[in-house]
Write a protein that holds these residues in place. Structure first.
Motif, PDB file in Angstrom:
ATOM      1  N   LEU A  43       0.834  -1.211   0.000  1.00  0.00           N
ATOM      2  CA  LEU A  43       0.000   0.000   0.000  1.00  0.00           C
ATOM      3  C   LEU A  43       0.864   1.255   0.000  1.00  0.00           C
ATOM      4  O   LEU A  43       0.568   2.217  -0.712  1.00  0.00           O
ATOM      5  N   ASN A  44       1.945   1.244   0.773  1.00  0.00           N
ATOM      6  CA  ASN A  44       2.855   2.395   0.790  1.00  0.00           C
ATOM      7  C   ASN A  44       3.515   2.597  -0.567  1.00  0.00           C
ATOM      8  O   ASN A  44       3.719   3.735  -0.995  1.00  0.00           O
ATOM      9  N   SER A  45       3.846   1.502  -1.250  1.00  0.00           N
ATOM     10  CA  SER A  45       4.485   1.616  -2.571  1.00  0.00           C
ATOM     11  C   SER A  45       3.543   2.235  -3.594  1.00  0.00           C
ATOM     12  O   SER A  45       3.996   2.812  -4.582  1.00  0.00           O
ATOM     13  N   LYS A  46       2.241   2.125  -3.347  1.00  0.00           N
ATOM     14  CA  LYS A  46       1.239   2.732  -4.231  1.00  0.00           C
ATOM     15  C   LYS A  46       0.974   4.188  -3.860  1.00  0.00           C
ATOM     16  O   LYS A  46       0.118   4.840  -4.462  1.00  0.00           O
ATOM     17  N   ARG A  47       1.676   4.659  -2.840  1.00  0.00           N
ATOM     18  CA  ARG A  47       1.579   6.054  -2.379  1.00  0.00           C
ATOM     19  C   ARG A  47       0.150   6.434  -1.982  1.00  0.00           C
ATOM     20  O   ARG A  47      -0.324   7.544  -2.271  1.00  0.00           O
ATOM     21  N   LEU A  48      -0.516   5.502  -1.317  1.00  0.00           N
ATOM     22  CA  LEU A  48      -1.867   5.789  -0.835  1.00  0.00           C
ATOM     23  C   LEU A  48      -1.792   6.681   0.393  1.00  0.00           C
ATOM     24  O   LEU A  48      -0.856   6.577   1.187  1.00  0.00           O
ATOM     25  N   LYS A  49      -2.777   7.527   0.530  1.00  0.00           N
ATOM     26  CA  LYS A  49      -2.846   8.394   1.701  1.00  0.00           C
ATOM     27  C   LYS A  49      -3.393   7.577   2.867  1.00  0.00           C
ATOM     28  O   LYS A  49      -4.543   7.137   2.846  1.00  0.00           O
ATOM     29  N   MET A  50      -2.525   7.366   3.868  1.00  0.00           N
ATOM     30  CA  MET A  50      -2.916   6.602   5.049  1.00  0.00           C
ATOM     31  C   MET A  50      -2.424   7.355   6.281  1.00  0.00           C
ATOM     32  O   MET A  50      -1.366   7.965   6.258  1.00  0.00           O
ATOM     33  N   ALA A  51      -3.206   7.294   7.328  1.00  0.00           N
ATOM     34  CA  ALA A  51      -2.830   7.924   8.595  1.00  0.00           C
ATOM     35  C   ALA A  51      -2.726   6.848   9.667  1.00  0.00           C
ATOM     36  O   ALA A  51      -3.587   5.966   9.739  1.00  0.00           O
ATOM     37  N   LYS A  52      -1.670   6.933  10.473  1.00  0.00           N
ATOM     38  CA  LYS A  52      -1.540   5.945  11.549  1.00  0.00           C
ATOM     39  C   LYS A  52      -2.771   5.996  12.436  1.00  0.00           C
ATOM     40  O   LYS A  52      -3.324   7.058  12.715  1.00  0.00           O
ATOM     41  N   PHE A  53      -3.169   4.820  12.859  1.00  0.00           N
ATOM     42  CA  PHE A  53      -4.399   4.659  13.622  1.00  0.00           C
ATOM     43  C   PHE A  53      -4.077   3.909  14.903  1.00  0.00           C
ATOM     44  O   PHE A  53      -3.638   2.759  14.842  1.00  0.00           O
ATOM     45  N   PRO A  54      -4.267   4.535  16.054  1.00  0.00           N
ATOM     46  CA  PRO A  54      -3.964   3.856  17.325  1.00  0.00           C
ATOM     47  C   PRO A  54      -5.054   2.849  17.681  1.00  0.00           C
ATOM     48  O   PRO A  54      -6.008   3.164  18.381  1.00  0.00           O
ATOM     49  N   LEU A  55      -4.932   1.661  17.154  1.00  0.00           N
ATOM     50  CA  LEU A  55      -5.923   0.614  17.381  1.00  0.00           C
ATOM     51  C   LEU A  55      -5.679  -0.022  18.739  1.00  0.00           C
ATOM     52  O   LEU A  55      -4.601  -0.538  19.011  1.00  0.00           O
ATOM     53  N   CYS A  56      -6.670   0.042  19.591  1.00  0.00           N
ATOM     54  CA  CYS A  56      -6.556  -0.494  20.946  1.00  0.00           C
ATOM     55  C   CYS A  56      -6.779  -2.000  20.925  1.00  0.00           C
ATOM     56  O   CYS A  56      -7.829  -2.469  20.467  1.00  0.00           O
ATOM     57  N   ILE A  57      -5.806  -2.739  21.418  1.00  0.00           N
ATOM     58  CA  ILE A  57      -5.895  -4.194  21.433  1.00  0.00           C
ATOM     59  C   ILE A  57      -7.081  -4.652  22.275  1.00  0.00           C
ATOM     60  O   ILE A  57      -7.833  -5.538  21.887  1.00  0.00           O
ATOM     61  N   LYS A  58      -7.278  -4.027  23.425  1.00  0.00           N
ATOM     62  CA  LYS A  58      -8.362  -4.455  24.316  1.00  0.00           C
ATOM     63  C   LYS A  58      -9.734  -4.247  23.682  1.00  0.00           C
ATOM     64  O   LYS A  58     -10.644  -5.024  23.909  1.00  0.00           O
ATOM     65  N   GLU A  59      -9.888  -3.192  22.882  1.00  0.00           N
ATOM     66  CA  GLU A  59     -11.167  -2.955  22.223  1.00  0.00           C
ATOM     67  C   GLU A  59     -11.473  -4.022  21.188  1.00  0.00           C
ATOM     68  O   GLU A  59     -12.618  -4.268  20.867  1.00  0.00           O
ATOM     69  N   SER A  60     -10.431  -4.657  20.653  1.00  0.00           N
ATOM     70  CA  SER A  60     -10.629  -5.704  19.656  1.00  0.00           C
ATOM     71  C   SER A  60     -10.791  -7.071  20.293  1.00  0.00           C
ATOM     72  O   SER A  60     -11.109  -8.030  19.611  1.00  0.00           O
ATOM     73  N   GLY A  61     -10.543  -7.169  21.588  1.00  0.00           N
ATOM     74  CA  GLY A  61     -10.614  -8.449  22.278  1.00  0.00           C
ATOM     75  C   GLY A  61     -11.971  -9.103  22.130  1.00  0.00           C
ATOM     76  O   GLY A  61     -12.994  -8.440  22.133  1.00  0.00           O
ATOM     77  N   GLY A  62     -11.945 -10.419  21.984  1.00  0.00           N
ATOM     78  CA  GLY A  62     -13.186 -11.167  21.877  1.00  0.00           C
ATOM     79  C   GLY A  62     -13.794 -11.145  20.494  1.00  0.00           C
ATOM     80  O   GLY A  62     -14.810 -11.776  20.261  1.00  0.00           O
TER      81      GLY A  62
END
Length: 109
Positions: A43-62
């Motif tokens: 995706l980076n090689s395609k120069r897509l506009k992406m913003a870092k996203f602080p994904l919380c591990i605990k919120e994804s739990g379960g």
């Protein structure tokens, strides 16, 4: 059409969910941190506009996708200190979907 279904939920998505949807669409195993890292480099090689996203591990739990725990996958990625192991937000436009679908996990470095 897993990617379109994801876009129908929200136009902006995190790359973890995009990765899982891509793998479902291609009938690939998503539970591979190294493959995810190759995907992000693509995706980076395609120069897509992406913003870092602080994904919380605990919120994804379960939350299980195809019988696997996303929280465990995220924890594995969090132990890697490189930009290609991070989560990002990306706008799922037609151009971006084409770039995502052009990823070939067997050919990427």
């Amino acid at each position: 059409m897993a990617l379109e279904q994801l876009r129908d939920k929200a136009f902006f998505q995190n790359t973890i969910d995009v990765w899982i949807a891509y793998c479902e669409e291609k009938k690939l195993e998503w539970y591979d941190p190294e493959a995810y890292r190759r995907f992000i480099r693509h995706l980076n090689s395609k120069r897509l506009k992406m913003a870092k996203f602080p994904l919380c591990i605990k919120e994804s739990g379960g939350m299980y996708e195809r019988g696997k725990d996303k929280a465990v996958f995220l924890e594995q990625l969090s132990k890697l200190s490189s930009d290609d192991a991070a989560a990002y937000t990306v706008k799922l436009s037609g151009e971006v979907l084409s770039a995502i679908r052009s990823f070939n996990p067997g050919l990427e470095n």
